[in-house]
Design a protein around this motif. Structure first.
Motif, PDB file in Angstrom:
ATOM      1  N   GLY A 126     -18.702  81.904 -40.844  1.00 27.09           N
ATOM      2  CA  GLY A 126     -18.979  80.538 -40.393  1.00 27.09           C
ATOM      3  C   GLY A 126     -20.300  80.365 -39.678  1.00 27.09           C
ATOM      4  N   LEU A 127     -21.117  81.403 -39.618  1.00 34.79           N
ATOM      5  CA  LEU A 127     -22.410  81.300 -38.952  1.00 34.79           C
ATOM      6  C   LEU A 127     -23.383  80.498 -39.818  1.00 34.79           C
ATOM      7  CD1 LEU A 127     -23.976  82.328 -36.402  1.00 34.79           C
ATOM      8  CD2 LEU A 127     -24.841  84.174 -37.872  1.00 34.79           C
ATOM      9  N   LEU A 128     -24.208  79.687 -39.190  1.00 32.42           N
ATOM     10  CA  LEU A 128     -25.207  78.884 -39.890  1.00 32.42           C
ATOM     11  C   LEU A 128     -26.605  79.417 -39.604  1.00 32.42           C
ATOM     12  CD1 LEU A 128     -23.841  75.299 -39.112  1.00 32.42           C
ATOM     13  CD2 LEU A 128     -23.518  76.623 -41.218  1.00 32.42           C
ATOM     14  N   PRO A 129     -27.520  79.339 -40.573  1.00 36.83           N
ATOM     15  CA  PRO A 129     -28.900  79.764 -40.313  1.00 36.83           C
ATOM     16  C   PRO A 129     -29.523  79.040 -39.121  1.00 36.83           C
ATOM     17  CG  PRO A 129     -28.566  79.473 -42.665  1.00 36.83           C
ATOM     18  CD  PRO A 129     -27.318  78.967 -41.992  1.00 36.83           C
ATOM     19  N   SER A 130     -29.195  77.774 -38.966  1.00 35.17           N
ATOM     20  CA  SER A 130     -29.752  77.013 -37.840  1.00 35.17           C
ATOM     21  C   SER A 130     -29.328  77.587 -36.491  1.00 35.17           C
ATOM     22  CB  SER A 130     -29.330  75.547 -37.936  1.00 35.17           C
ATOM     23  OG  SER A 130     -27.921  75.422 -37.931  1.00 35.17           O
ATOM     24  N   GLN A 131     -28.144  78.182 -36.429  1.00 35.55           N
ATOM     25  CA  GLN A 131     -27.678  78.776 -35.177  1.00 35.55           C
ATOM     26  C   GLN A 131     -28.500  80.004 -34.804  1.00 35.55           C
ATOM     27  OE1 GLN A 131     -23.509  79.002 -36.578  1.00 35.55           O
ATOM     28  NE2 GLN A 131     -22.946  77.842 -34.755  1.00 35.55           N
ATOM     29  N   ILE A 132     -28.878  80.794 -35.794  1.00 34.41           N
ATOM     30  CA  ILE A 132     -29.731  81.954 -35.531  1.00 34.41           C
ATOM     31  C   ILE A 132     -31.093  81.509 -35.017  1.00 34.41           C
ATOM     32  CG2 ILE A 132     -30.985  83.829 -36.672  1.00 34.41           C
ATOM     33  CD1 ILE A 132     -28.543  84.378 -38.318  1.00 34.41           C
ATOM     34  N   ILE A 133     -31.623  80.440 -35.605  1.00 34.16           N
ATOM     35  CA  ILE A 133     -32.919  79.920 -35.159  1.00 34.16           C
ATOM     36  C   ILE A 133     -32.818  79.377 -33.737  1.00 34.16           C
ATOM     37  CG2 ILE A 133     -34.706  78.193 -35.625  1.00 34.16           C
ATOM     38  CD1 ILE A 133     -33.912  78.416 -38.603  1.00 34.16           C
ATOM     39  N   GLU A 134     -31.739  78.656 -33.451  1.00 28.61           N
ATOM     40  CA  GLU A 134     -31.546  78.117 -32.099  1.00 28.61           C
ATOM     41  C   GLU A 134     -31.440  79.247 -31.079  1.00 28.61           C
ATOM     42  OE1 GLU A 134     -31.819  75.144 -31.173  1.00 28.61           O
ATOM     43  OE2 GLU A 134     -31.529  73.892 -32.967  1.00 28.61           O
TER      44      GLU A 134
END
Length: 305
Positions: free
Chosen positions: A287-295
């Motif tokens: 459920g991890l999103l690429p945007s979360q890694i960037i944030e």
């Protein structure tokens, strides 16, 4: 000129000022845009409005499984009367190209846009043919329906300067849309506020926006922090760094500044970088999103003062 362009687009696309600003930033940076949104949210209208606003030519390609590369870039036809071949340009020979539902065609046809988007030219039968400038691609794909689609390869995704979604309008904005089309579509009366030469002038101005070494260093620190994340299957390429660099310059120009700030990079990190990274299997299905890694990288990497 930038304000005139944004105001003109806002008269047709209601309540989407931030999305319009991002599209304008991509145009000024010399990049392209990937719109991932449900049908009916105004993606086609935005592309048409942009073409009319800069007095440029507009072409639309409806991507289907049976589409061939020649249908996009053009091909030569034999003229029996003269005994010669005549080249007929494909729809890529335009200023604004709408690649509608780009993921519904085969990878072979998708790849026909690689040279076009990277170099603004096509090579057909050994001859180099330059496209009109400015050349700007707005590609769309439906994030809900994946039956019969071909996911865009990483090399194709990396050619888009940024990815965004228009989203649904608010209640008041949608009410305004209803009444705005009582007597006709607002697009019908839209006038040009810039010329294609004006756009080229603005694109040249973007490259003159100053970027201090500390700001460029911050950009690279951010990219490297994301690149080293163990949850990624594919990290960010140098093309991603350059796209963030150039769009940050463009954002500074839209803010009436002749220099970039760390806030330009922070504001554009997600739309510029999120579609370029691929999560590993565990992170993806967790459920991890690429945007979360960037944030998370934006939080951990120190901002220069």
């Amino acid at each position: 000129m930038i304000q005139k362009l944004e105001d003109n687009l806002s008269s047709v696309i209601r309540g989407k000022d931030e999305a319009i600003r991002l599209v304008v930033i991509a145009l000024l940076a010399g990049g392209h845009v990937l719109l991932e949104d449900v049908p009916g949210t105004g993606k086609t209208t935005l592309a048409k409005a942009l073409a009319r606003s800069i007095d440029g030519t507009f072409r639309r390609i409806q991507f289907t499984p049976d589409l061939l590369p020649a249908d996009i870039i053009g091909s030569s036809f034999y003229r029996p009367a003269e005994g010669t071949f005549e080249f007929r340009e494909g729809p890529v020979f335009s200023h604004i190209l709408l690649a509608d539902e780009i993921n519904r065609t085969s990878p072979r046809t998708q790849s026909a846009l690689l040279e076009v988007m990277s170099e603004g030219q096509v090579t057909i039968e050994g001859l180099r043919r330059v496209l009109p400038q400015p050349f700007f691609v707005i590609a769309t794909q439906n994030p809900v329906e994946y039956h019969g689609t071909y996911p865009l390869p990483e090399a194709q995704l990396d050619r888009f300067a940024l990815q965004l979604a228009l989203g649904y309008p608010t209640h008041d904005d949608e009410l305004a849309i209803l009444f705005a089309q009582n007597d006709g579509h607002p697009l019908d009366s839209l006038k040009a506020v810039l010329t294609t030469d004006d756009v080229l002038t603005l694109q040249a101005s973007v490259r003159r926006v100053r970027v201090e070494k500390a700001v460029a260093q911050y950009l690279l620190n951010l990219v490297e922090a994301i690149r080293k994340d163990a949850r990624l299957r594919l990290g960010l390429s140098p093309r991603a760094s350059l796209a963030l660099y150039r769009t940050a310059q463009a954002r500074a120009l839209t803010e009436k500044r002749e220099f970039t700030l760390p806030e330009d990079i922070r504001a554009l990190a997600v739309p510029v970088l999120s579609h370029r990274i691929q999560l590993d299997t565990k992170a993806k299905y967790g459920g991890l999103l690429p945007s979360q890694i960037i944030e998370q990288a934006l939080t951990s990497v120190p901002v220069p003062r």
